[in-house]
Motif scaffolding. Structure first.
Motif, short mmCIF file in Angstrom:
data_model
loop_
_atom_site.label_atom_id
_atom_site.label_comp_id
_atom_site.label_asym_id
_atom_site.label_seq_id
_atom_site.Cartn_x
_atom_site.Cartn_y
_atom_site.Cartn_z
N ASN A 89 -1.75 6.51 6.29
CA ASN A 89 -1.13 5.86 7.44
C ASN A 89 0.37 6.10 7.52
O ASN A 89 0.86 7.12 7.03
CB ASN A 89 -1.46 4.38 7.42
N GLU A 102 -2.22 1.78 11.05
CA GLU A 102 -3.47 1.25 10.50
C GLU A 102 -4.41 0.81 11.61
O GLU A 102 -5.63 0.91 11.47
CB GLU A 102 -3.17 0.06 9.57
N SER A 122 2.91 6.86 2.56
CA SER A 122 1.48 6.59 2.66
C SER A 122 0.73 7.90 2.77
O SER A 122 1.18 8.82 3.46
CB SER A 122 1.17 5.72 3.89
N ARG A 125 0.82 -1.22 0.00
CA ARG A 125 0.00 0.00 0.00
C ARG A 125 0.85 1.27 0.00
O ARG A 125 0.31 2.38 0.00
CB ARG A 125 -0.91 0.02 1.23
#
Length: 516
Positions: free
Chosen positions: A322, A346, A319, A297
């Motif tokens: 996060n 997260e 990110s 991610r």
């Protein structure tokens, strides 16, 4: 350094607003000691500020030209460099100046800056103080001694740091207003100042009601302890202060610590390999297994890939929502310097992990990802005390505690002066959020421990150079800071910058370590 005439400057600035003053790329412009062909016109008083800066504090300015000049509110920002094109890396300087001619911030970047040259502490400290006095236009107090920044990968390695503070009732308020960084040649490399909100006089203790300095020093002396360590730079055994007591100015008593420290000796096997930091794939495996990140991610970026002169490599996994991970490696050896996680996790644990659970995570990280062979350490654990003061908001989710674990290599029970590894654990996230690695090595196996003086003698000698001053001190607990500062007696920075030779008993000059 000449101060601007405010009215005259505003007239000059108004004329600049009628024509563009910003270039899209570094083009030859006004340059000190260069031709008069000006692409970017600068106010005459700003030119004088630059000339004075070059003459007194930043000699490198003589080889720079103006890249951009803009007005940002009441501030004027100028960027200079010696670049001949957009892709060449060289010396650059960014500067922010207020309308009265006071420098608000300065940052000089030089990829070839000498990072091993020896300091003349007294000379460079005076240079730093002189610069602060010229630029700060309000009442302030300067640290009585400079600190040494040694951490690689920060851009501040081998710089003297001198912080300064505003005052209330002629007492320093321990909420840093700014700092100046000086290199071994006396050149100003970094500087900033930002006015802080001071406490109301009615809310703080009156220094006239304080106990005497002598009475406070008696309490301070009783609370001080000394520690025998191996100083790698000096290649000898020395005694250094193990703590820095704070004395309540109104009672003369030692203020209980908000943090507690525990020490233990241990051996760690070490199962890491250098291949772990060899490439992106291996580092991402560590991020997933060791730091619980979902790497798929995150967006990968090799930050310093095009910087050919850098001695470090910086990698980021970004990110939007996060945590973002950053890894800094020594470019030559491919060994880690720092690993950090920033941002919201997260998932947050229902209950913070305990200090023992945090220690287990720190030990696992060192063994699996940092240490190659078995080694002995003194482990220092720092955590919040169970009895926190009333001002700390301990409602669920308000307090964000963390645990710090410092790993000091040791030989025959004697640890090094500086830790090799520092691991920080976020208790709410339940994982490692920062790793720092130094160049500290274990003390030699043939340490001469014969004829050493004892801690009592070392302490008596050390106390001969100790002086106390009063500060308005803001207590901190995790992510929280007390609203009202406490009036305290503390040792001056110059008092603490000494060590005692463990064999001769002589007092030696020493550096205070700077931590950002």
């Amino acid at each position: 350094m000449k101060k601007w005439n405010k009215a005259a400057f505003l007239v000059v600035a108004a004329s600049l607003l009628a024509t563009p003053a910003v270039l899209t790329g570094p083009t030859s412009a006004y340059a000190i000691n260069k031709s008069e062909a000006e692409v970017i016109p600068l106010p005459a008083d700003l030119v004088q500020v630059l000339k004075d800066l070059k003459e007194d504090y930043v000699p490198a300015l003589g080889n720079l030209h103006t890249d951009s000049f803009v007005k940002d509110g009441s501030e004027y920002r100028i960027a200079l460099s010696d670049k001949k094109s957009k892709i060449t890396a060289g010396i650059s300087l960014s500067l922010a100046v207020d309308e009265n001619g006071n420098i608000l911030s300065l940052e000089l970047s030089d990829p070839d800056r000498e990072k091993t040259k020896h300091f003349d502490k007294e000379v460079q400290y005076k240079q730093a103080v002189s610069f602060i006095r010229e630029q700060v236009g309000i009442d302030h107090a300067v640290a009585s001694q400079g600190f040494l920044s040694t951490r690689k990968g920060t851009g501040t390695e081998n710089l003297m740091v001198v912080p300064f503070y505003q005052t209330q009732n002629d007492i320093p308020v321990n909420k840093q207003m700014g700092e100046v960084m000086v290199d071994a040649d006396g050149q100003i490399v970094k500087f900033y100042q930002k006015k802080q909100k001071l406490p109301l006089v009615a809310d703080i203790a009156d220094p006239k009601k304080a106990v005497t300095n002598d009475l406070a020093k008696q309490s301070w002396e009783k609370a001080l302890s000394m520690k025998l360590v191996y100083d790698q730079e000096k290649a000898k055994l020395v005694y250094i202060p193990e703590n820095e007591p704070k004395i309540d100015s109104l009672t003369g008593q030692v203020i209980p610590g908000i943090y507690v420290e525990d020490q233990e000796e241990l051996k760690i096997k070490g199962t890491s390999t250098k291949d772990l930091w060899k490439n992106q794939k291996n580092m991402e495996k560590m991020l997933g297994e060791g730091l619980n990140l979902t790497v798929s991610r995150l967006k990968y970026d090799f930050v310093t890939e095009k910087d050919k002169k850098s001695d470090i490599d910086v990698y980021e996994w970004k990110s939007v929502v996060n945590e973002t991970a950053t890894i800094t490696l020594d470019r030559k050896t491919r060994t880690p310097i720092q690993v950090t996680l920033d941002g919201q996790a997260e998932a947050i644990l229902e209950k913070p992990i305990t200090v023992n659970e945090g220690k287990k995570l720190a030990l696992q990280y060192v063994e699996k990802y940092l240490l190659v062979n078995e080694q002995s350490f003194e482990l220092k654990t720092t955590s919040l005390t169970d009895k926190l003061p009333a001002w700390v908001d301990q409602k669920q989710g308000r307090l964000q505690p963390s645990y710090r674990f410092d790993f000091y290599p040791q030989t025959d029970g004697i640890p090094t002066k500086k830790p090799l590894y520092t691991i920080e654990i976020d208790a709410n996230k339940g994982k490692v959020v920062q790793v720092r690695v130094s160049d500290t090595v274990s003390p030699p196996s043939n340490l001469n421990q014969k004829g050493l003086i004892g801690e009592k003698q070392a302490k008596e000698t050390f106390l001969k150079t100790v002086y106390l001053r009063q500060d308005y001190w803001y207590a901190k607990a995790g992510n929280q800071t007390a609203d009202i500062p406490q009036l305290v007696y503390i040792a001056t920075e110059s008092s603490l910058s000494h060590a005692i030779d463990a064999h001769s008993g002589a007092t030696e000059d020493d550096w205070l370590e700077w931590e950002e």
